[in-house]
Design a protein around this motif. Structure first.
Motif, PDB file in Angstrom:
ATOM      1  N   THR A 198       0.842  -1.190   0.000  1.00 50.63           N
ATOM      2  CA  THR A 198       0.000   0.000   0.000  1.00 50.63           C
ATOM      3  C   THR A 198       0.884   1.250   0.000  1.00 50.63           C
ATOM      4  O   THR A 198       2.039   1.213   0.410  1.00 50.63           O
ATOM      5  N   GLU A 199       0.329   2.343  -0.449  1.00 51.13           N
ATOM      6  CA  GLU A 199       1.095   3.580  -0.586  1.00 51.13           C
ATOM      7  C   GLU A 199       1.663   4.046   0.743  1.00 51.13           C
ATOM      8  O   GLU A 199       0.963   4.088   1.759  1.00 51.13           O
ATOM      9  N   ARG A 200       2.928   4.396   0.742  1.00 49.25           N
ATOM     10  CA  ARG A 200       3.590   4.971   1.915  1.00 49.25           C
ATOM     11  C   ARG A 200       3.452   6.490   1.815  1.00 49.25           C
ATOM     12  O   ARG A 200       4.109   7.124   0.996  1.00 49.25           O
ATOM     13  N   LYS A 201       2.622   7.063   2.648  1.00 42.76           N
ATOM     14  CA  LYS A 201       2.269   8.475   2.499  1.00 42.76           C
ATOM     15  C   LYS A 201       3.286   9.419   3.135  1.00 42.76           C
ATOM     16  O   LYS A 201       3.635  10.444   2.556  1.00 42.76           O
ATOM     17  N   ASN A 202       3.745   9.104   4.349  1.00 44.94           N
ATOM     18  CA  ASN A 202       4.633   9.999   5.090  1.00 44.94           C
ATOM     19  C   ASN A 202       6.065   9.471   5.019  1.00 44.94           C
ATOM     20  O   ASN A 202       6.362   8.405   5.548  1.00 44.94           O
ATOM     21  N   ILE A 203       6.954  10.242   4.398  1.00 47.74           N
ATOM     22  CA  ILE A 203       8.296   9.757   4.083  1.00 47.74           C
ATOM     23  C   ILE A 203       9.360  10.665   4.701  1.00 47.74           C
ATOM     24  O   ILE A 203       9.354  11.882   4.483  1.00 47.74           O
ATOM     25  N   VAL A 204      10.295  10.069   5.421  1.00 45.97           N
ATOM     26  CA  VAL A 204      11.466  10.764   5.949  1.00 45.97           C
ATOM     27  C   VAL A 204      12.634  10.525   4.995  1.00 45.97           C
ATOM     28  O   VAL A 204      12.890   9.384   4.596  1.00 45.97           O
ATOM     29  N   ILE A 205      13.332  11.592   4.635  1.00 45.38           N
ATOM     30  CA  ILE A 205      14.544  11.469   3.824  1.00 45.38           C
ATOM     31  C   ILE A 205      15.670  12.202   4.534  1.00 45.38           C
ATOM     32  O   ILE A 205      15.577  13.406   4.783  1.00 45.38           O
ATOM     33  N   THR A 206      16.733  11.502   4.871  1.00 47.93           N
ATOM     34  CA  THR A 206      17.904  12.151   5.469  1.00 47.93           C
ATOM     35  C   THR A 206      18.865  12.555   4.354  1.00 47.93           C
ATOM     36  O   THR A 206      18.832  12.023   3.249  1.00 47.93           O
ATOM     37  N   GLY A 207      19.711  13.528   4.648  1.00 51.25           N
ATOM     38  CA  GLY A 207      20.619  14.032   3.620  1.00 51.25           C
ATOM     39  C   GLY A 207      19.857  14.607   2.445  1.00 51.25           C
ATOM     40  O   GLY A 207      20.239  14.420   1.288  1.00 51.25           O
ATOM     41  N   ALA A 208      18.785  15.345   2.740  1.00 53.04           N
ATOM     42  CA  ALA A 208      17.855  15.781   1.692  1.00 53.04           C
ATOM     43  C   ALA A 208      18.168  17.147   1.108  1.00 53.04           C
ATOM     44  O   ALA A 208      17.436  17.622   0.245  1.00 53.04           O
ATOM     45  N   SER A 209      19.247  17.774   1.528  1.00 53.67           N
ATOM     46  CA  SER A 209      19.506  19.145   1.072  1.00 53.67           C
ATOM     47  C   SER A 209      20.189  19.211  -0.284  1.00 53.67           C
ATOM     48  O   SER A 209      20.315  20.290  -0.865  1.00 53.67           O
ATOM     49  N   ALA A 210      20.650  18.076  -0.800  1.00 51.20           N
ATOM     50  CA  ALA A 210      21.362  18.076  -2.078  1.00 51.20           C
ATOM     51  C   ALA A 210      21.388  16.664  -2.648  1.00 51.20           C
ATOM     52  O   ALA A 210      20.983  15.699  -1.994  1.00 51.20           O
ATOM     53  N   ALA A 225      17.051  20.411  11.061  1.00 49.64           N
ATOM     54  CA  ALA A 225      18.501  20.260  10.974  1.00 49.64           C
ATOM     55  C   ALA A 225      18.890  18.922  11.593  1.00 49.64           C
ATOM     56  O   ALA A 225      18.378  18.551  12.647  1.00 49.64           O
ATOM     57  N   LEU A 226      19.784  18.206  10.928  1.00 47.69           N
ATOM     58  CA  LEU A 226      20.256  16.939  11.482  1.00 47.69           C
ATOM     59  C   LEU A 226      21.618  16.581  10.917  1.00 47.69           C
ATOM     60  O   LEU A 226      21.803  16.483   9.709  1.00 47.69           O
ATOM     61  N   ASP A 227      22.554  16.380  11.824  1.00 47.88           N
ATOM     62  CA  ASP A 227      23.835  15.759  11.510  1.00 47.88           C
ATOM     63  C   ASP A 227      23.751  14.348  12.068  1.00 47.88           C
ATOM     64  O   ASP A 227      23.630  14.163  13.287  1.00 47.88           O
ATOM     65  N   VAL A 228      23.780  13.331  11.206  1.00 51.11           N
ATOM     66  CA  VAL A 228      23.514  11.960  11.661  1.00 51.11           C
ATOM     67  C   VAL A 228      24.613  11.422  12.572  1.00 51.11           C
ATOM     68  O   VAL A 228      24.424  10.388  13.221  1.00 51.11           O
ATOM     69  N   THR A 229      25.762  12.129  12.655  1.00 49.58           N
ATOM     70  CA  THR A 229      26.775  11.688  13.613  1.00 49.58           C
ATOM     71  C   THR A 229      26.412  12.106  15.040  1.00 49.58           C
ATOM     72  O   THR A 229      27.022  11.628  15.990  1.00 49.58           O
ATOM     73  N   ASP A 230      25.434  12.995  15.177  1.00 53.60           N
ATOM     74  CA  ASP A 230      24.863  13.309  16.496  1.00 53.60           C
ATOM     75  C   ASP A 230      23.745  12.297  16.723  1.00 53.60           C
ATOM     76  O   ASP A 230      22.578  12.548  16.413  1.00 53.60           O
ATOM     77  N   THR A 231      24.099  11.143  17.250  1.00 51.99           N
ATOM     78  CA  THR A 231      23.163  10.022  17.279  1.00 51.99           C
ATOM     79  C   THR A 231      21.944  10.283  18.162  1.00 51.99           C
ATOM     80  O   THR A 231      20.841   9.830  17.846  1.00 51.99           O
ATOM     81  N   ASP A 232      22.119  11.026  19.238  1.00 52.87           N
ATOM     82  CA  ASP A 232      20.956  11.353  20.073  1.00 52.87           C
ATOM     83  C   ASP A 232      19.954  12.188  19.284  1.00 52.87           C
ATOM     84  O   ASP A 232      18.733  12.010  19.420  1.00 52.87           O
ATOM     85  N   ALA A 233      20.470  13.095  18.458  1.00 57.21           N
ATOM     86  CA  ALA A 233      19.596  13.950  17.658  1.00 57.21           C
ATOM     87  C   ALA A 233      18.813  13.140  16.631  1.00 57.21           C
ATOM     88  O   ALA A 233      17.667  13.480  16.314  1.00 57.21           O
ATOM     89  N   VAL A 234      19.408  12.067  16.113  1.00 54.37           N
ATOM     90  CA  VAL A 234      18.695  11.232  15.132  1.00 54.37           C
ATOM     91  C   VAL A 234      17.400  10.696  15.736  1.00 54.37           C
ATOM     92  O   VAL A 234      16.321  10.797  15.141  1.00 54.37           O
ATOM     93  N   PHE A 235      17.493  10.146  16.940  1.00 57.21           N
ATOM     94  CA  PHE A 235      16.300   9.596  17.591  1.00 57.21           C
ATOM     95  C   PHE A 235      15.274  10.696  17.871  1.00 57.21           C
ATOM     96  O   PHE A 235      14.080  10.517  17.645  1.00 57.21           O
ATOM     97  N   ARG A 236      15.760  11.844  18.348  1.00 59.94           N
ATOM     98  CA  ARG A 236      14.846  12.950  18.670  1.00 59.94           C
ATOM     99  C   ARG A 236      14.133  13.457  17.426  1.00 59.94           C
ATOM    100  O   ARG A 236      12.903  13.636  17.436  1.00 59.94           O
ATOM    101  N   VAL A 237      14.882  13.682  16.341  1.00 54.31           N
ATOM    102  CA  VAL A 237      14.299  14.225  15.109  1.00 54.31           C
ATOM    103  C   VAL A 237      13.298  13.248  14.498  1.00 54.31           C
ATOM    104  O   VAL A 237      12.208  13.652  14.070  1.00 54.31           O
ATOM    105  N   ALA A 263       9.257  14.573   5.284  1.00 52.67           N
ATOM    106  CA  ALA A 263      10.002  15.057   6.434  1.00 52.67           C
ATOM    107  C   ALA A 263      11.468  15.029   6.022  1.00 52.67           C
ATOM    108  O   ALA A 263      12.052  13.953   5.871  1.00 52.67           O
ATOM    109  N   LEU A 264      12.029  16.192   5.799  1.00 53.68           N
ATOM    110  CA  LEU A 264      13.360  16.309   5.228  1.00 53.68           C
ATOM    111  C   LEU A 264      14.347  16.814   6.269  1.00 53.68           C
ATOM    112  O   LEU A 264      14.064  17.776   6.990  1.00 53.68           O
TER     113      LEU A 264
END
Length: 254
Positions: A3-15, A62-74, A33-34
């Motif tokens: 079924t269609e996936r409506k809500n999509i998160v993309i990391t590294g989405a700025s370029a 804003a997200l730097d994936v090397t900030d692992t705590d921020a990944v979970f929060r975002v 969610a970018l």
């Protein structure tokens, strides 16, 4: 396809690939969610997409994936804002690197921290949400370079992408039972697609435009196959050649 996936998160989405995939999914009417480190570019992209497609929701962080705590929060904030997450595309990555033993440990370390540790955090955060929802689609962006060890500047990058492919396959194996049938995992292995990262590499006739590459990536994601080389031709065939070729030949190709 599911079924269609409506809500999509993309990391590294700025370029690059992330930006291209965001445009393709927006045109399909998906909510996005970018996240990325460069928030100015995210804001400009979100403005462009909502103006072109006023019926969709686009949220950015804003997200730097090397900030692992921020990944979970975002990821949790995205879930709460959108009322659930249907798909996470773990695309954020780093392509810098130098030959091993030439004094550039820090550059190679940054690549591993982003492409392996940062990816692990993304997968953990996504799968926690999907397991709670009992549904979701995790997409891990690896690379054709994961197939074999590569020389020179690509050595650490290729190793990190091999780790990415193995991690995704392990997660997929964990969720093959009937109890987790609503959770899918896809590994993407792109070949040469024009982007900021590949712009520093030597030009090759195998390179496709960013737009063509993004369309091929989204098509593979929508099919929700376990593994997909992108574009399908010629990389599905070339990957098998790389897999079994003598290392002396692989050296010439890398």
């Amino acid at each position: 396809m599911s079924t269609e996936r409506k809500n999509i998160v993309i990391t590294g989405a700025s370029a690059g690939l992330g930006e291209g995939m965001a445009r393709e999914f927006a045109a399909k009417g998906r909510n996005l969610a970018l996240c990325a480190r460069r928030t100015d570019r995210l804001a400009a992209l979100a403005k462009e997409l909502t103006e072109a497609h006023p019926d969709i929701t686009v949220t950015t962080k804003a997200l730097d994936v090397t900030d692992t705590d921020a990944v979970f929060r975002v990821f949790r904030e995205f879930r709460d804002e959108l009322g659930g997450i249907d798909r996470v595309i773990a695309n954020a990555g780093l392509g810098k690197g130098q030959p091993i033993g030439t004094g550039y440990f820090e550059a190679n370390k940054q690549t591993i921290e982003t492409n392996v540790i940062g990816l692990l955090a993304q997968c953990e955060a996504a799968m926690e949400i999907f397991r709670e929802q009992e549904a979701g689609h995790l997409v891990v962006v690896s690379s054709v370079s994961a197939v074999r060890g590569m020389r020179g500047n690509v050595t650490t990058y290729a190793a990190s992408k091999a780790a990415a492919a193995s991690l995704a396959e392990g997660i997929r194996a964990q969720h093959l039972s009937k109890d987790t049938a609503g959770i899918a995992v896809t590994t993407l292995l792109p070949g040469y697609i024009e982007s900021e990262m590949t712009g520093r590499a030597n030009k090759t006739p195998l390179m496709v435009s960013g737009e063509k590459g993004a369309k091929a990536l989204v098509s593979a994601i929508e099919a929700e196959k376990a593994k997909a080389y992108v574009p399908w031709w010629p990389w599905t065939v070339l990957a098998q050649v790389l897999r079994f070729a003598p290392l002396s030949l692989v050296r010439k190709l890398s």
